[in-house]
Design an enzyme around this catalytic site. Sequence first.
Site, PDB file in Angstrom:
ATOM      1  N   LYS A 176       6.411  -1.686   1.883  1.00 56.57           N
ATOM      2  CA  LYS A 176       5.215  -1.122   2.532  1.00 56.57           C
ATOM      3  C   LYS A 176       4.088  -2.148   2.415  1.00 56.57           C
ATOM      4  O   LYS A 176       3.176  -2.034   1.589  1.00 56.57           O
ATOM      5  CB  LYS A 176       4.855   0.231   1.917  1.00 56.57           C
ATOM      6  CG  LYS A 176       4.053   1.101   2.886  1.00 56.57           C
ATOM      7  CD  LYS A 176       4.146   2.573   2.550  1.00 56.57           C
ATOM      8  CE  LYS A 176       3.171   3.426   3.335  1.00 56.57           C
ATOM      9  NZ  LYS A 176       3.327   3.413   4.780  1.00 56.57           N
TER      10      LYS A 176
ATOM     11  N   TYR B 287       0.831  -1.202   0.000  1.00 58.08           N
ATOM     12  CA  TYR B 287       0.000   0.000   0.000  1.00 58.08           C
ATOM     13  C   TYR B 287       0.866   1.252   0.000  1.00 58.08           C
ATOM     14  O   TYR B 287       2.082   1.183   0.164  1.00 58.08           O
ATOM     15  CB  TYR B 287      -0.947  -0.001   1.207  1.00 58.08           C
ATOM     16  CG  TYR B 287      -0.294   0.323   2.539  1.00 58.08           C
ATOM     17  CD1 TYR B 287       0.535  -0.589   3.177  1.00 58.08           C
ATOM     18  CD2 TYR B 287      -0.498   1.557   3.151  1.00 58.08           C
ATOM     19  CE1 TYR B 287       1.122  -0.284   4.397  1.00 58.08           C
ATOM     20  CE2 TYR B 287       0.086   1.869   4.374  1.00 58.08           C
ATOM     21  CZ  TYR B 287       0.902   0.935   4.993  1.00 58.08           C
ATOM     22  OH  TYR B 287       1.494   1.237   6.194  1.00 58.08           O
TER      23      TYR B 287
HETATM   24  N1  PDD Z   1       2.827   5.021   7.649  1.00 55.13           N
HETATM   25  N2  PDD Z   1       7.629   3.901   8.892  1.00 55.13           N
HETATM   26  C1  PDD Z   1       6.509   3.159   8.935  1.00 55.13           C
HETATM   27  C2  PDD Z   1       6.590   1.797   9.516  1.00 55.13           C
HETATM   28  C3  PDD Z   1       5.296   3.693   8.445  1.00 55.13           C
HETATM   29  O1  PDD Z   1       4.179   2.950   8.491  1.00 55.13           O
HETATM   30  C4  PDD Z   1       5.273   5.015   7.939  1.00 55.13           C
HETATM   31  C5  PDD Z   1       4.027   5.656   7.404  1.00 55.13           C
HETATM   32  C6  PDD Z   1       6.467   5.754   7.911  1.00 55.13           C
HETATM   33  C7  PDD Z   1       6.537   7.145   7.351  1.00 55.13           C
HETATM   34  O2  PDD Z   1       6.527   7.121   5.935  1.00 55.13           O
HETATM   35  P1  PDD Z   1       5.944   8.345   5.095  1.00 55.13           P
HETATM   36  O3  PDD Z   1       6.698   9.533   5.504  1.00 55.13           O
HETATM   37  O4  PDD Z   1       6.211   7.964   3.691  1.00 55.13           O
HETATM   38  O5  PDD Z   1       4.482   8.472   5.429  1.00 55.13           O
HETATM   39  C8  PDD Z   1       7.630   5.155   8.387  1.00 55.13           C
HETATM   40  C9  PDD Z   1       1.619   5.461   6.999  1.00 55.13           C
HETATM   41  C10 PDD Z   1       1.330   6.907   7.120  1.00 55.13           C
HETATM   42  C11 PDD Z   1       0.490   4.550   7.421  1.00 55.13           C
HETATM   43  O6  PDD Z   1       0.734   3.360   7.512  1.00 55.13           O
HETATM   44  O7  PDD Z   1      -0.633   5.020   7.618  1.00 55.13           O
END
Ligand code: PDD
Length: 279
Positions: A143, A32
Amino acid sequence: MTTVYLNGEYKPLSEASINVLDRGFTFGDGVYEVIPIFNRTIFRFDEHMQRLENSLKAIFMENPYSSSEWFSIFEKLIETVEVSEQSIYLQVTRGVTERDHDISLAENPTIFAMSRPIEKKDLSGGINAITHEDIRWQYCDIKAITLLPSVILRHKAKQQGAKEAILIRDGYITEGAASNVFICKNNEIFTPPKNNNVLPGITRDLVVEILADHKMAYSETTITGEELLNADEIWITSSTWEIVPVTQLNNMPVGTGEVGPLWQTVNKLYQEFKSGYCH
Ligand code: PDD
């Protein structure tokens, strides 16, 4: 009424449904993205598309769409939401097969996307965080939709009156349950390097870019649990939370226990970057 995109069609959320044998449901077999929309503009689109591509490749899937196809789907979804600050959630799973681990059975991915208003929470006064052993797997750079460890970690944080769990693996900080981590010590800023134990956060990378552009002292380096506990400032970053100061760690004040001056500076630069941003 929320409009969503599902496998080529736009429909009301209440009418969107998938087969129970979708591998996303039975195996958590999918990836995702969460992409912020500021002022109706898709923020860091290319970077999110590159990360999606990397995640899909890592799980042996092809990207079902080109970047321009994704772009037009997002543009349509953004139009359906009244407010200008939104976040797009997109998910690609390996689709419907009998329940068998073998991925060669999969033919058509399930492609889902929606845009929702960003829930504006003012966290600029600082949040509480806990530290916790990093209980996740070793492909944290993907992700993946399989988020049970993060769900448990966030719940444990909440049980202790905190909003995030900062994770420690073999004595070193990796990231937060759903965010990346920065610390400051003696006017220098540190964040763990990107590797398989860390999601390459788009916000993290932008903060690093801002630090470099403004010639601020920073380093992408390993950080021990001890260094975290002794930090002057701690911040966490994510697309929806942006840069959030952590002022209490394990119920102890971080530095002075107040929001720090480096956070003030970097957050201001980040907000300036955002307001001047156009795709
Ligand atoms: N999560 N690390 C993890 C484990 C994350 O799930 C996320 C973001 C980040 C930050 O990544 P970014 O800056 O690209 O949002 C780091 C999203 C927001 C979520 O799972 O809802």
